[in-house]
Design a protein around this motif. Structure first.
Motif, short mmCIF file in Angstrom:
data_model
loop_
_atom_site.label_atom_id
_atom_site.label_comp_id
_atom_site.label_asym_id
_atom_site.label_seq_id
_atom_site.Cartn_x
_atom_site.Cartn_y
_atom_site.Cartn_z
N ASN A 238 0.61 -1.16 -0.35
CA ASN A 238 -0.02 0.24 -0.03
C ASN A 238 1.05 1.47 -0.25
N LEU A 239 1.80 0.94 0.77
CA LEU A 239 2.96 2.37 0.71
C LEU A 239 3.49 3.00 -1.24
N SER A 240 3.09 1.91 -1.81
CA SER A 240 3.23 2.31 -3.14
C SER A 240 2.59 3.60 -3.56
N GLU A 241 1.13 3.45 -3.26
CA GLU A 241 0.91 4.31 -3.63
C GLU A 241 0.98 6.11 -3.01
N THR A 296 -7.30 -21.07 2.22
CA THR A 296 -8.39 -19.64 2.20
C THR A 296 -7.79 -18.29 2.69
N ALA A 297 -6.30 -18.41 3.28
CA ALA A 297 -5.80 -17.19 2.92
C ALA A 297 -5.16 -16.05 1.94
N LYS A 298 -5.34 -17.22 0.34
CA LYS A 298 -5.12 -16.43 -0.60
C LYS A 298 -6.55 -15.78 -0.91
N ARG A 303 -9.04 -10.56 -2.76
CA ARG A 303 -10.36 -9.88 -2.24
C ARG A 303 -9.91 -8.39 -1.48
N ILE A 304 -8.95 -8.56 -1.31
CA ILE A 304 -8.06 -7.12 -0.61
C ILE A 304 -7.14 -6.20 -1.23
N LYS A 305 -6.58 -7.12 -1.84
CA LYS A 305 -6.34 -6.89 -3.40
C LYS A 305 -6.48 -6.42 -4.37
N GLU A 306 -7.61 -6.27 -4.87
CA GLU A 306 -8.47 -5.69 -6.14
C GLU A 306 -9.12 -4.91 -5.54
N LYS A 307 -9.35 -4.39 -3.86
CA LYS A 307 -9.89 -3.32 -3.50
C LYS A 307 -9.04 -1.80 -3.50
N GLU A 308 -7.72 -2.92 -3.15
CA GLU A 308 -6.32 -1.87 -3.36
C GLU A 308 -6.08 -0.88 -4.47
N MET A 309 -6.07 -1.71 -5.79
CA MET A 309 -5.73 -1.97 -7.00
C MET A 309 -6.75 -0.83 -7.60
N LYS A 310 -7.98 -1.08 -7.11
CA LYS A 310 -8.78 0.12 -7.50
C LYS A 310 -8.75 1.34 -6.78
N ARG A 311 -8.62 1.42 -6.13
CA ARG A 311 -7.70 3.36 -5.34
C ARG A 311 -6.70 3.83 -5.28
N MET A 312 -5.44 2.80 -5.94
CA MET A 312 -4.60 3.39 -6.57
C MET A 312 -4.65 4.11 -8.32
N GLU A 313 -5.52 3.28 -9.06
CA GLU A 313 -5.94 4.02 -10.49
C GLU A 313 -6.15 4.94 -9.67
N VAL A 314 -7.80 5.45 -9.28
CA VAL A 314 -7.61 6.85 -8.66
C VAL A 314 -6.98 7.82 -8.74
#
Length: 364
Positions: A238-241, A296-298, A303-314
């Motif tokens: 997330n720090l890459s944002e 299960t962890a994967k 799901r968490i990564k998908e939300k993060e990628m959308k926020r980074m694109e914005v």
């Protein structure tokens, strides 16, 4: 046979005076030594630190001088220094590891006023901590007058090197791992200057993920405002944002190949962000964690990564213009310290203008 000894009364008087003078000398010497010890006791803490620093300096100069003298010609180079220029190291190597590993992969670094923070990412055991130590040792060697293990280097003189590496608790001071980490970070923030070099390794990992991320992000913003040169190693993708919001942040990663759920570490530093999916879960599986738990962890992390990628694109679309402007500023800073002739500089400026206009056209 008997022996008779005779002595003149004058010699007896002289002997008595000599013994008295010697006794007086011993008394005065003891008083002087006591006064000296009292003076030393007042500054004993400073003298202790000074002796430790001198011992460390003696060890560094002698050991590294011996190491350099035994290397083939051309393996070490003399660094150049500037007052306000970049920190540029080309094909740097760890001065200790290369003595025991002939296949060490060289890695460089470039920091400038227009790009003063590097965030280094990569899986566990990919070489992040070793790289941070390498940069610190290279700067120390250069500033104490030694040649350095690199192909080329130009360095801005730093007033201090601050490091925050390793995690452990302190039983003596009743401090947990996170408290120890925060105390060291607080010392850095209170004493850092624009001419300092700051190296941090995985700040914020010893507490909750949200609080650790918040602390790491705010510390990065504080360092960016100071214009100090900073290298920040982390697993928090997330720090890459930060790079989408602050153009003077660059993202680096250590190259890793994933084959058959196994990681092949290249130990080569590259530009940009590369997402290695589930590398922590791979290591967990190797360590013997049940496959059902890993699967299960994967699913959760996907799901968490998908939300993060959308926020980074914005964020990327929002700060695109600022990114282009800072890229131009960084390139101009490099041209400022280059030794090219006028024609080459004119061509470089024309190419820079065209690339900037084309970037704005694509954005529109």
């Amino acid at each position: 046979m008997r022996w008779l000894f005779f002595i003149h009364c004058l010699y007896s008087q002289l002997n008595a005076r000599n013994k008295s003078a010697a006794k007086e000398c011993w008394l005065r010497t003891a008083l002087c030594l006591e006064a000296l010890m009292d003076a030393i006791r007042e500054d004993v803490s400073v003298l202790t630190i000074l002796s430790e620093v001198l011992c460390l300096l003696d060890m560094m100069v002698n050991s590294f001088a011996h190491t350099i003298s035994t290397k083939p010609v051309g393996r070490y180079t003399r660094p150049n220094f500037t007052c306000d220029g970049p920190l540029a190291i080309d094909s740097g190597r760890h001065p200790i590891l290369e003595s025991i590993n002939n296949d060490l992969i060289p890695n460089g670094i470039f920091l400038s006023e227009a790009s003063n923070m590097a965030i280094v990412m990569g899986p566990n055991m990919s070489g992040k901590s070793t790289y941070l130590q390498q940069v610190c040792l290279t700067v120390i060697l250069a500033q104490i007058g030694c040649y350095i293990p690199a192909r080329f280097a130009t360095l801005r003189v730093v007033d201090r090197i601050f490091t925050r590496m390793g995690t452990m608790d302190s039983l003596e001071s009743n401090s947990s791992t996170f408290m120890t980490e925060m105390k060291e970070t607080a010392f850095i923030m209170q004493n850092v200057s624009p001419r300092s070099l700051i190296v941090m390794d995985e700040l914020g990992r010893a507490t909750s993920s949200s609080d650790g991320f918040a602390v790491a992000w705010s510390c990065c913003e504080q360092l960016l405002a100071l214009k100090a040169y900073s290298i920040f190693a982390t697993h928090m993708e997330n720090l890459s944002e930060l790079a989408t919001m602050y153009p003077n942040v660059k993202i680096l990663h250590f190259d890793v190949d994933v084959r058959n759920n196994r990681m092949d570490f290249k130990f080569l530093l590259k530009d940009g962000l590369r997402h290695v999916p589930h590398y922590g879960l791979m290591l967990a599986g190797v360590a013997g964690l049940p496959s059902s738990v890993v699967e299960t962890a994967k699913r959760i992390t996907s799901r968490i990564k998908e939300k993060e990628m959308k926020r980074m694109e914005v964020n990327y679309r929002q700060y695109q213009d600022i990114q282009l402007t800072y890229q131009v500023a960084q390139r101009l800073m490099c041209l400022k310290f280059s030794d090219q002739d006028e024609d080459s500089l004119r061509d470089a400026l024309q190419d820079l203008k065209e690339s900037y206009l084309s970037g704005r056209h694509k954005d529109n």
